[in-house]
Write a protein that holds these residues in place. Structure first.
Motif, mmCIF file in Angstrom:
data_model
loop_
_atom_site.group_PDB
_atom_site.id
_atom_site.type_symbol
_atom_site.label_atom_id
_atom_site.label_comp_id
_atom_site.label_asym_id
_atom_site.label_seq_id
_atom_site.Cartn_x
_atom_site.Cartn_y
_atom_site.Cartn_z
ATOM 1 N N SER A 29 -2.889 -9.226 -9.593
ATOM 2 C CA SER A 29 -2.606 -9.673 -8.224
ATOM 3 C C SER A 29 -3.865 -10.036 -7.442
ATOM 4 O O SER A 29 -3.787 -10.822 -6.501
ATOM 5 N N SER A 30 -4.998 -9.489 -7.826
ATOM 6 C CA SER A 30 -6.237 -9.756 -7.081
ATOM 7 C C SER A 30 -6.867 -11.101 -7.432
ATOM 8 O O SER A 30 -7.845 -11.492 -6.804
ATOM 9 N N CYS A 31 -6.326 -11.812 -8.402
ATOM 10 C CA CYS A 31 -6.873 -13.106 -8.822
ATOM 11 C C CYS A 31 -5.869 -14.216 -8.501
ATOM 12 O O CYS A 31 -4.802 -14.283 -9.128
ATOM 13 N N ILE A 60 12.630 -10.691 -3.846
ATOM 14 C CA ILE A 60 12.535 -10.795 -2.395
ATOM 15 C C ILE A 60 11.165 -11.366 -2.075
ATOM 16 O O ILE A 60 10.142 -10.739 -2.391
ATOM 17 N N PRO A 61 11.119 -12.551 -1.477
ATOM 18 C CA PRO A 61 9.813 -13.135 -1.130
ATOM 19 C C PRO A 61 9.072 -12.250 -0.127
ATOM 20 O O PRO A 61 9.691 -11.521 0.656
ATOM 21 N N SER A 62 7.762 -12.322 -0.182
ATOM 22 C CA SER A 62 6.930 -11.599 0.776
ATOM 23 C C SER A 62 5.719 -12.469 1.090
ATOM 24 O O SER A 62 5.541 -13.535 0.507
ATOM 25 N N ALA A 63 4.872 -11.998 1.982
ATOM 26 C CA ALA A 63 3.642 -12.729 2.299
ATOM 27 C C ALA A 63 2.716 -12.762 1.090
ATOM 28 O O ALA A 63 1.857 -13.635 0.995
ATOM 29 N N GLY A 64 2.898 -11.824 0.168
ATOM 30 C CA GLY A 64 2.105 -11.789 -1.054
ATOM 31 C C GLY A 64 2.971 -12.145 -2.246
ATOM 32 O O GLY A 64 3.576 -13.209 -2.311
ATOM 33 N N ASN A 65 3.056 -11.224 -3.182
ATOM 34 C CA ASN A 65 3.863 -11.431 -4.385
ATOM 35 C C ASN A 65 5.286 -10.923 -4.154
ATOM 36 O O ASN A 65 5.511 -10.047 -3.319
ATOM 37 N N PRO A 66 6.244 -11.466 -4.897
ATOM 38 C CA PRO A 66 7.636 -11.078 -4.647
ATOM 39 C C PRO A 66 7.902 -9.617 -5.000
ATOM 40 O O PRO A 66 7.286 -9.044 -5.895
ATOM 41 N N LEU A 67 8.833 -9.040 -4.268
ATOM 42 C CA LEU A 67 9.359 -7.723 -4.586
ATOM 43 C C LEU A 67 10.528 -7.916 -5.537
ATOM 44 O O LEU A 67 11.246 -8.927 -5.456
ATOM 45 N N VAL A 68 10.733 -6.964 -6.418
ATOM 46 C CA VAL A 68 11.905 -6.964 -7.286
ATOM 47 C C VAL A 68 12.811 -5.846 -6.771
ATOM 48 O O VAL A 68 12.372 -4.704 -6.649
ATOM 49 N N TYR A 69 14.040 -6.204 -6.465
ATOM 50 C CA TYR A 69 14.997 -5.221 -5.969
ATOM 51 C C TYR A 69 16.239 -5.262 -6.853
ATOM 52 O O TYR A 69 16.733 -6.337 -7.194
ATOM 53 N N LEU A 82 15.875 6.537 -5.458
ATOM 54 C CA LEU A 82 15.028 5.357 -5.346
ATOM 55 C C LEU A 82 13.952 5.433 -6.413
ATOM 56 O O LEU A 82 13.248 6.442 -6.532
ATOM 57 N N VAL A 83 13.825 4.362 -7.197
ATOM 58 C CA VAL A 83 12.786 4.267 -8.215
ATOM 59 C C VAL A 83 11.786 3.215 -7.740
ATOM 60 O O VAL A 83 12.157 2.066 -7.510
ATOM 61 N N TYR A 84 10.540 3.629 -7.584
ATOM 62 C CA TYR A 84 9.466 2.728 -7.140
ATOM 63 C C TYR A 84 8.506 2.476 -8.295
ATOM 64 O O TYR A 84 8.208 3.380 -9.080
ATOM 65 N N GLY A 85 8.006 1.262 -8.359
ATOM 66 C CA GLY A 85 6.959 0.939 -9.324
ATOM 67 C C GLY A 85 6.214 -0.299 -8.869
ATOM 68 O O GLY A 85 6.595 -0.953 -7.896
ATOM 69 N N HIS A 86 5.150 -0.592 -9.566
ATOM 70 C CA HIS A 86 4.423 -1.836 -9.289
ATOM 71 C C HIS A 86 4.190 -2.558 -10.600
ATOM 72 O O HIS A 86 4.073 -1.939 -11.649
ATOM 73 N N LYS A 145 18.522 2.740 -6.802
ATOM 74 C CA LYS A 145 17.903 1.537 -6.256
ATOM 75 C C LYS A 145 16.480 1.459 -6.797
ATOM 76 O O LYS A 145 15.770 2.467 -6.852
ATOM 77 N N PHE A 146 16.097 0.258 -7.217
ATOM 78 C CA PHE A 146 14.757 -0.004 -7.736
ATOM 79 C C PHE A 146 14.032 -0.919 -6.779
ATOM 80 O O PHE A 146 14.605 -1.899 -6.302
ATOM 81 N N ILE A 147 12.767 -0.616 -6.520
ATOM 82 C CA ILE A 147 11.904 -1.531 -5.790
ATOM 83 C C ILE A 147 10.565 -1.571 -6.532
ATOM 84 O O ILE A 147 9.926 -0.546 -6.740
ATOM 85 N N LEU A 148 10.231 -2.761 -7.007
ATOM 86 C CA LEU A 148 8.976 -2.962 -7.731
ATOM 87 C C LEU A 148 8.172 -3.989 -6.948
ATOM 88 O O LEU A 148 8.686 -5.041 -6.580
ATOM 89 N N GLU A 149 6.911 -3.681 -6.718
ATOM 90 C CA GLU A 149 6.076 -4.588 -5.938
ATOM 91 C C GLU A 149 4.857 -5.019 -6.739
ATOM 92 O O GLU A 149 4.485 -4.389 -7.715
ATOM 93 N N GLY A 150 4.261 -6.116 -6.302
ATOM 94 C CA GLY A 150 3.144 -6.695 -7.029
ATOM 95 C C GLY A 150 1.865 -6.775 -6.222
ATOM 96 O O GLY A 150 1.096 -7.711 -6.368
ATOM 97 N N GLU A 151 1.631 -5.794 -5.400
ATOM 98 C CA GLU A 151 0.427 -5.823 -4.566
ATOM 99 C C GLU A 151 -0.488 -4.654 -4.860
ATOM 100 O O GLU A 151 -1.356 -4.309 -4.175
#
Length: 151
Positions: A29-31, A60-69, A82-86, A145-151
């Motif tokens: 994500s940093s590149c 789910i679009p975001s200002a950065g990378n999309p969230l997966v829900y 709730l299951v969280y991951g990146h 519920k799953f939420i995975l983010e890419g930041e």
């Protein structure tokens, strides 16, 4: 009804290939040059969550990378987990310190070596495959519920 051990044994080759398909995506994500890889990784997670039994998996679009829900609602009265991951990983440089290619999983002495194999694609894969087992063996008693983010 299968035990979790039986389910793992029967599905291990598929589990590994699905995990490796994620690892092969250089979701750094940093590149900025990996922006398309970030979206590809989010899309792959969406596919895997849907195949595992989630209803309504989406990006789910975001200002950065999309969230997966994704979610699976078994009952409006059931508790929710709730299951969280990146899905983003750190850059692999310096490459000369790697014994293998960082985005090509290599099994050595029973361990998988690759960027993101553990943090966090491996941990999230375990959670998704546990969810899959619970759904397919009719053992799921909680909403998930799953939420995975890419930041």
């Amino acid at each position: 009804m299968k035990t979790v051990e039986e389910y793992i044994r029967e599905n291990e080759p598929r589990f590994l290939e699905e995990w490796f398909s994620l690892i092969r995506i250089p979701s750094i994500s940093s590149c900025p040059e990996h922006k398309a890889d970030m979206t590809a990784c989010a899309e792959r997670w969406k596919e895997l969550l849907t195949e595992a039994g989630a209803d309504g998996a989406r990006l789910i679009p975001s200002a950065g990378n999309p969230l997966v829900y994704a979610e699976k609602i078994v009952s409006p009265d059931a508790p929710t987990v709730l299951v969280y991951g990146h899905y983003d990983v750190m850059p692999a440089e310096p490459l000369e310190l790697w014994k293998s290619r960082p985005f090509e999983p290599e099994v050595r002495d029973g361990h998988v070596f690759a960027r993101g194999a553990d943090d966090d694609k491996g941990q999230t894969m375990i959670q998704v495959k546990t969810f899959e087992y619970m759904v397919r063996e009719d053992r799921l008693r909680y909403n998930v519920k799953f939420i995975l983010e890419g930041e």
